[in-house]
Write a protein that holds these residues in place. Structure first.
Motif, PDB file in Angstrom:
ATOM      1  N   ALA A  51      47.670  10.991  36.831  1.00 28.93           N
ATOM      2  CA  ALA A  51      46.365  11.608  36.579  1.00 28.93           C
ATOM      3  C   ALA A  51      45.352  11.219  37.648  1.00 28.93           C
ATOM      4  O   ALA A  51      44.565  12.056  38.112  1.00 28.93           O
ATOM      5  CB  ALA A  51      45.860  11.205  35.194  1.00 28.93           C
ATOM      6  N   LEU A  52      45.360   9.954  38.070  1.00 27.18           N
ATOM      7  CA  LEU A  52      44.402   9.510  39.080  1.00 27.18           C
ATOM      8  C   LEU A  52      44.663  10.171  40.424  1.00 27.18           C
ATOM      9  O   LEU A  52      43.725  10.625  41.097  1.00 27.18           O
ATOM     10  CB  LEU A  52      44.457   7.991  39.232  1.00 27.18           C
ATOM     11  CG  LEU A  52      43.530   7.411  40.311  1.00 27.18           C
ATOM     12  CD1 LEU A  52      42.070   7.707  40.000  1.00 27.18           C
ATOM     13  CD2 LEU A  52      43.740   5.907  40.475  1.00 27.18           C
ATOM     14  N   LEU A  53      45.914  10.245  40.838  1.00 27.63           N
ATOM     15  CA  LEU A  53      46.225  10.863  42.122  1.00 27.63           C
ATOM     16  C   LEU A  53      45.829  12.338  42.115  1.00 27.63           C
ATOM     17  O   LEU A  53      45.320  12.857  43.110  1.00 27.63           O
ATOM     18  CB  LEU A  53      47.715  10.699  42.444  1.00 27.63           C
ATOM     19  CG  LEU A  53      48.174   9.250  42.684  1.00 27.63           C
ATOM     20  CD1 LEU A  53      49.660   9.221  43.007  1.00 27.63           C
ATOM     21  CD2 LEU A  53      47.383   8.582  43.795  1.00 27.63           C
ATOM     22  N   ALA A  54      46.063  13.007  41.001  1.00 32.00           N
ATOM     23  CA  ALA A  54      45.652  14.407  40.886  1.00 32.00           C
ATOM     24  C   ALA A  54      44.131  14.523  40.915  1.00 32.00           C
ATOM     25  O   ALA A  54      43.568  15.440  41.538  1.00 32.00           O
ATOM     26  CB  ALA A  54      46.207  15.016  39.600  1.00 32.00           C
ATOM     27  N   TYR A  55      43.450  13.578  40.270  1.00 35.42           N
ATOM     28  CA  TYR A  55      41.984  13.610  40.211  1.00 35.42           C
ATOM     29  C   TYR A  55      41.381  13.434  41.593  1.00 35.42           C
ATOM     30  O   TYR A  55      40.369  14.071  41.931  1.00 35.42           O
ATOM     31  CB  TYR A  55      41.497  12.508  39.270  1.00 35.42           C
ATOM     32  CG  TYR A  55      40.064  12.673  38.822  1.00 35.42           C
ATOM     33  CD1 TYR A  55      39.744  13.492  37.747  1.00 35.42           C
ATOM     34  CD2 TYR A  55      39.027  12.004  39.471  1.00 35.42           C
ATOM     35  CE1 TYR A  55      38.428  13.644  37.330  1.00 35.42           C
ATOM     36  CE2 TYR A  55      37.715  12.149  39.064  1.00 35.42           C
ATOM     37  CZ  TYR A  55      37.420  12.976  37.994  1.00 35.42           C
ATOM     38  OH  TYR A  55      36.106  13.137  37.583  1.00 35.42           O
ATOM     39  N   LEU A  56      41.993  12.584  42.420  1.00 37.65           N
ATOM     40  CA  LEU A  56      41.493  12.349  43.778  1.00 37.65           C
ATOM     41  C   LEU A  56      41.547  13.606  44.631  1.00 37.65           C
ATOM     42  O   LEU A  56      40.813  13.737  45.612  1.00 37.65           O
ATOM     43  CB  LEU A  56      42.293  11.235  44.448  1.00 37.65           C
ATOM     44  CG  LEU A  56      41.948   9.805  44.020  1.00 37.65           C
ATOM     45  CD1 LEU A  56      43.018   8.838  44.516  1.00 37.65           C
ATOM     46  CD2 LEU A  56      40.584   9.390  44.549  1.00 37.65           C
ATOM     47  N   LYS A  57      42.433  14.534  44.267  1.00 42.99           N
ATOM     48  CA  LYS A  57      42.555  15.787  45.014  1.00 42.99           C
ATOM     49  C   LYS A  57      41.623  16.875  44.481  1.00 42.99           C
ATOM     50  O   LYS A  57      41.523  17.952  45.065  1.00 42.99           O
ATOM     51  CB  LYS A  57      43.998  16.301  44.941  1.00 42.99           C
ATOM     52  CG  LYS A  57      45.023  15.361  45.560  1.00 42.99           C
ATOM     53  CD  LYS A  57      46.437  15.897  45.346  1.00 42.99           C
ATOM     54  CE  LYS A  57      47.488  14.946  45.894  1.00 42.99           C
ATOM     55  NZ  LYS A  57      48.869  15.431  45.639  1.00 42.99           N
TER      56      LYS A  57
END
Length: 247
Positions: free
Chosen positions: A226-232
């Motif tokens: 979820a965090l990696l997706a949020y950073l994008k």
């Protein structure tokens, strides 16, 4: 109490299911934007990011020795690639989240000129840089000074911080008259917060490509994904850009 029951139920279902935590090692230059992103991430997803800030090289050593981080936001692209190669990072999760910018900064108004000539003409006694062995912004500063032909003359004046945050502190507290820091550290609302600065031309050093990667320990944690997706996403990218980074 019966009338409050629907309210409690609505609050319960408003939270994302299976909200969790993710342990994140964050390059020191990215402290301010990541603190803001983490707050928005928790608000929007329910997941909580536990943040640790420091030098990328130090984080590599800690991860190699089993430190319980699940995500690395590095100040370079080489360290995440190395972790991936050594199977300490989850494959196919690495991406560039920001491109950093180096500046020569002093808290004194008008002290740093718009060409960086203060490096050869200034009367300063101390110049702060981050440790080039562990901090990519320190490496970039050394590259720039070598290309400008001033490294040997300036080396005796170096005050070296363990990371870019410490280099900034040396300048901000007056222990060095000026120093090479990250642009993100001296901006507020997209403008120079105080003092004077020279943005170091990108041609003077290798691009500061900052990569994120999921670490092996976090490969099965939904909060990591979820965090990696949020950073994008658009919200995180807008925050990153507001601190002077390129995307």
């Amino acid at each position: 109490m019966q009338r409050l029951a629907p309210l409690f139920a609505s609050l319960l279902f408003a939270l994302p299911a299976h909200a969790g935590e993710v342990s994140v090692a964050v390059a020191a230059n990215f402290t301010a934007p990541m603190q803001k992103i983490a707050a928005e991430f928790e608000k929007d997803t329910g997941h909580r990011a536990q943040l640790a800030f420091g030098a990328t090289g130090k984080f590599y050593a800690q991860i190699a020795h089993g430190a319980p981080f699940e995500v690395l936001l590095a100040a370079d692209d080489e360290t995440p690639a190395r972790l991936e190669h050594e199977q300490l990072a989850a494959p196919a999760t690495r991406f560039t989240y920001a491109i950093g910018k180096l500046v020569l900064w002093s808290p004194r108004e008008g002290y740093v000129d718009d060409r960086g000539e203060v490096l050869t003409k200034g009367d300063f006694k101390h110049l702060a840089i981050a440790n080039p062995r562990t901090a990519p912004y320190g490496t970039a500063a050394v590259e720039a000074m070598r290309k400008l032909g001033v490294f040997d003359a300036l080396q005796p004046r170096f005050v070296q911080g363990e990371n870019i945050a410490q280099a900034y502190q040396f300048v901000a507290t007056g222990n060095a008259e000026l120093g090479f820091v990250a642009l993100s550290q001296v901006l507020k609302d997209g403008k120079l917060a105080s003092g004077s600065a020279w943005p170091v031309p990108a041609s003077l050093h290798a691009p500061i490509r900052q990569d994120a990667v999921a670490l092996a320990r976090g490969r099965h944690n939904p909060a990591v994904q979820a965090l990696l997706a949020y950073l994008k996403g658009d919200k995180a990218r807008a925050i990153i850009k507001s601190y002077g980074y390129d995307l």
